[in-house]
Write an enzyme that holds these catalytic residues in place. Sequence first.
Site: not given
Ligand code: 5RP
Ligand code: MG
Length: 217
Positions: A65, A69, A113
């Site tokens: 995320k 940079a 994301e």
């Molecule tokens: C949270 C994420 C997790 O990797 C994503 O939400 C998947 O995990 P889960 O199914 O346990 O929610 O990036 O920021």
């Molecule tokens: Mg994740």
Amino acid sequence: MKILPKLQIALDNTSLESALDSIRVVGEEIDVIEAGTILCVAEGMKAVKCLKALYPQKIVLADIKAADAGSLLAKMCYDSGADWMTVICCAPIATMEAALKEAKTRNCDVQIELYGDWTFEQAAEWREAGIEQVVYHRGRDAQAAGQGWGAEDIDKVKKLSDMGFKVTVTGGLVTEDLHLFKDIPVYTFIAGRSIRNAKDPKEAAREFKKVIAEYWG
Ligand code: 5RP
Ligand code: MG
């Protein structure tokens, strides 16, 4: 031929040892292996290197995320063996472009994301900049606060897909959620806790694959 959504496991383990325990059981069932944000914070790029060394034939994602940079962080991820990395949606477009530039020289990719506030105008700029992948995310904390999947989420995922993005969906997903997205060519579904913490993780991963094949096959 129909293209099935991929299945990605998010390894948000708090240690590499525990992540390896998780992946050992289900690795062969999975298309994309994610070194989760939590794992990357706990163990750094060592986790990415280790996962790629163990599963060279799988796509490995470093979910860092990145907010800034872009070039330096992208180099770190890709040189450690990641095929994909994530940049957060509130990062400047310059950060996304810098990460994408590193990706393209290595046949790798960048995912944006989607968390919190972002707009379709911004999404159009990302497309314009050559970004192909976005991750539609229901945050862990939002889920814990009771936020479910609603019509608004489905509409947004559909709109992003119609814009030409390869859209990944994630955030506390369980197999019962998948049908909500059945009319959309979702690129990848990410499941973390619902596979890792299942009584039988291998069976849980297979169930995801089965439901994906039922709706998209
Ligand atoms: C949270 C994420 C997790 O990797 C994503 O939400 C998947 O995990 P889960 O199914 O346990 O929610 O990036 O920021
Ligand atoms: Mg994740």
